[in-house]
Design an enzyme around this catalytic site. Structure first.
Site, PDB file in Angstrom:
ATOM      1  N   ASN A  62       0.843  -1.207   0.000  1.00 27.15           N
ATOM      2  CA  ASN A  62       0.000   0.000   0.000  1.00 27.15           C
ATOM      3  C   ASN A  62       0.870   1.246   0.000  1.00 27.15           C
ATOM      4  O   ASN A  62       1.916   1.307   0.646  1.00 27.15           O
ATOM      5  CB  ASN A  62      -1.025  -0.002   1.160  1.00 27.15           C
ATOM      6  CG  ASN A  62      -0.426  -0.104   2.536  1.00 27.15           C
ATOM      7  OD1 ASN A  62       0.595  -0.744   2.733  1.00 27.15           O
ATOM      8  ND2 ASN A  62      -1.066   0.529   3.502  1.00 27.15           N
ATOM      9  N   GLU A  64       0.399   5.271   0.440  1.00 20.27           N
ATOM     10  CA  GLU A  64      -0.531   6.338   0.841  1.00 20.27           C
ATOM     11  C   GLU A  64      -0.044   7.697   0.335  1.00 20.27           C
ATOM     12  O   GLU A  64       1.078   7.837  -0.163  1.00 20.27           O
ATOM     13  CB  GLU A  64      -0.700   6.319   2.363  1.00 20.27           C
ATOM     14  CG  GLU A  64      -1.317   4.999   2.824  1.00 20.27           C
ATOM     15  CD  GLU A  64      -1.643   4.959   4.308  1.00 20.27           C
ATOM     16  OE1 GLU A  64      -1.214   5.853   5.070  1.00 20.27           O
ATOM     17  OE2 GLU A  64      -2.338   4.004   4.714  1.00 20.27           O
ATOM     18  N   ALA A  66      -0.735  12.232   0.959  1.00 18.78           N
ATOM     19  CA  ALA A  66      -1.357  13.299   1.737  1.00 18.78           C
ATOM     20  C   ALA A  66      -2.730  13.653   1.165  1.00 18.78           C
ATOM     21  O   ALA A  66      -3.652  14.003   1.913  1.00 18.78           O
ATOM     22  CB  ALA A  66      -0.451  14.530   1.753  1.00 18.78           C
ATOM     23  N   CYS A  73      -4.246   0.649  -2.245  1.00 18.95           N
ATOM     24  CA  CYS A  73      -4.041  -0.576  -1.473  1.00 18.95           C
ATOM     25  C   CYS A  73      -2.933  -1.433  -2.103  1.00 18.95           C
ATOM     26  O   CYS A  73      -2.659  -1.345  -3.308  1.00 18.95           O
ATOM     27  CB  CYS A  73      -5.311  -1.411  -1.477  1.00 18.95           C
ATOM     28  SG  CYS A  73      -6.707  -0.662  -0.654  1.00 18.95           S
ATOM     29  N   GLU A  75      -3.050  -4.599  -2.772  1.00 18.10           N
ATOM     30  CA  GLU A  75      -3.558  -5.548  -3.773  1.00 18.10           C
ATOM     31  C   GLU A  75      -3.655  -4.903  -5.147  1.00 18.10           C
ATOM     32  O   GLU A  75      -3.246  -5.473  -6.163  1.00 18.10           O
ATOM     33  CB  GLU A  75      -4.954  -6.053  -3.365  1.00 18.10           C
ATOM     34  CG  GLU A  75      -4.982  -6.844  -2.068  1.00 18.10           C
ATOM     35  CD  GLU A  75      -5.191  -5.987  -0.824  1.00 18.10           C
ATOM     36  OE1 GLU A  75      -4.737  -4.822  -0.799  1.00 18.10           O
ATOM     37  OE2 GLU A  75      -5.808  -6.486   0.128  1.00 18.10           O
ATOM     38  N   CYS A 115     -10.775  -3.557  -4.128  1.00 16.71           N
ATOM     39  CA  CYS A 115      -9.741  -4.525  -4.539  1.00 16.71           C
ATOM     40  C   CYS A 115     -10.382  -5.838  -4.998  1.00 16.71           C
ATOM     41  O   CYS A 115      -9.933  -6.455  -5.961  1.00 16.71           O
ATOM     42  CB  CYS A 115      -8.761  -4.787  -3.400  1.00 16.71           C
ATOM     43  SG  CYS A 115      -7.630  -3.400  -3.140  1.00 16.71           S
TER      44      CYS A 115
HETATM   45  N1  THU Z   1      -5.089  -1.598   2.897  1.00 18.22           N
HETATM   46  C1  THU Z   1      -4.535  -2.404   1.945  1.00 18.22           C
HETATM   47  O1  THU Z   1      -3.550  -2.035   1.278  1.00 18.22           O
HETATM   48  N2  THU Z   1      -5.090  -3.614   1.746  1.00 18.22           N
HETATM   49  C2  THU Z   1      -6.069  -4.154   2.525  1.00 18.22           C
HETATM   50  O2  THU Z   1      -6.433  -5.300   2.315  1.00 18.22           O
HETATM   51  C3  THU Z   1      -6.672  -3.363   3.590  1.00 18.22           C
HETATM   52  C4  THU Z   1      -6.240  -1.959   3.671  1.00 18.22           C
HETATM   53  C5  THU Z   1      -4.432  -0.306   3.141  1.00 18.22           C
HETATM   54  C6  THU Z   1      -5.159   0.907   2.682  1.00 18.22           C
HETATM   55  C7  THU Z   1      -4.580   1.953   3.601  1.00 18.22           C
HETATM   56  O3  THU Z   1      -3.328   2.386   3.093  1.00 18.22           O
HETATM   57  C8  THU Z   1      -4.318   1.203   4.898  1.00 18.22           C
HETATM   58  O4  THU Z   1      -4.239  -0.166   4.529  1.00 18.22           O
HETATM   59  C9  THU Z   1      -5.369   1.406   5.959  1.00 18.22           C
HETATM   60  O5  THU Z   1      -6.628   1.137   5.511  1.00 18.22           O
END
Ligand code: THU
Length: 157
Positions: A62, A64, A66, A73, A75, A115
């Protein structure tokens, strides 16, 4: 009127040692991918690894931002990288591992709805089932195909 029930089949393992070698390798790749997670806002770090039909493993984590909706995510990061590198190639399996501060949740972290929908599309393009392996600290869940994590899937293989 009649009440109906949906059933989901999956297998639970208590350790990665119980997995067949191919799946274990993929889970280990997801652990590796988690290390590259960039999640300074949620502090929830996720790694994903996809086994392609040609044996290549494509990793994602994942990322992120700002401007929060701009993040992605693990996936989808992995699937979009795989789709871009190997257009149309079946994605045979995906392992996912996540938890706070680069740890693992005791029950596996589960993929978000967006996802799951993207998984469904790549499974359809590849015309082969994509198994989904969710790795937690104490449990590992394996689903044989995307349909099993997306009940009432719109358009399956
Ligand atoms: N997130 C994922 O990358 N995959 C998941 O299966 C659940 C959530 C990430 C999104 C965000 O960056 C952080 O986890 C919190 O939700």
């Amino acid at each position: 009127m009649i009440g109906k029930k949906l059933e989901i089949n999956y297998t639970e393992y208590s350790s990665i040692d119980e997995l067949e070698a191919r799946d274990r390798e993929l889970v280990e790749a997801a652990f590796e991918a988690q290390k590259s997670s960039y999640a300074p806002y949620s502090h929830f770090n996720v790694g994903a690894a996809i086994l392609m039909e040609n044996g290549t493993i494509v990793k994602g984590s994942n990322q992120e931002n700002a401007a929060s909706p701009s993040g992605l995510c693990a996936e989808r990061t992995a699937m979009f990288a795989a789709g871009a590198a190997y257009p149309g190639m079946p994605m045979l399996a995906m392992a996912i591992a996540g938890g706070p501060e680069y740890s693992l949740c005791s029950d596996p972290a589960t993929p978000c709805g967006a996802c799951r929908q993207v998984m469904a599309e790549y499974q359809k393009i590849g015309r082969k089932p994509m198994s989904i392996i969710l790795a937690g600290q104490d449990k590992i869940w394996k689903f044989q195909k995307v349909d099993d994590v997306l009940p009432l899937i719109f358009d399956s293989i």
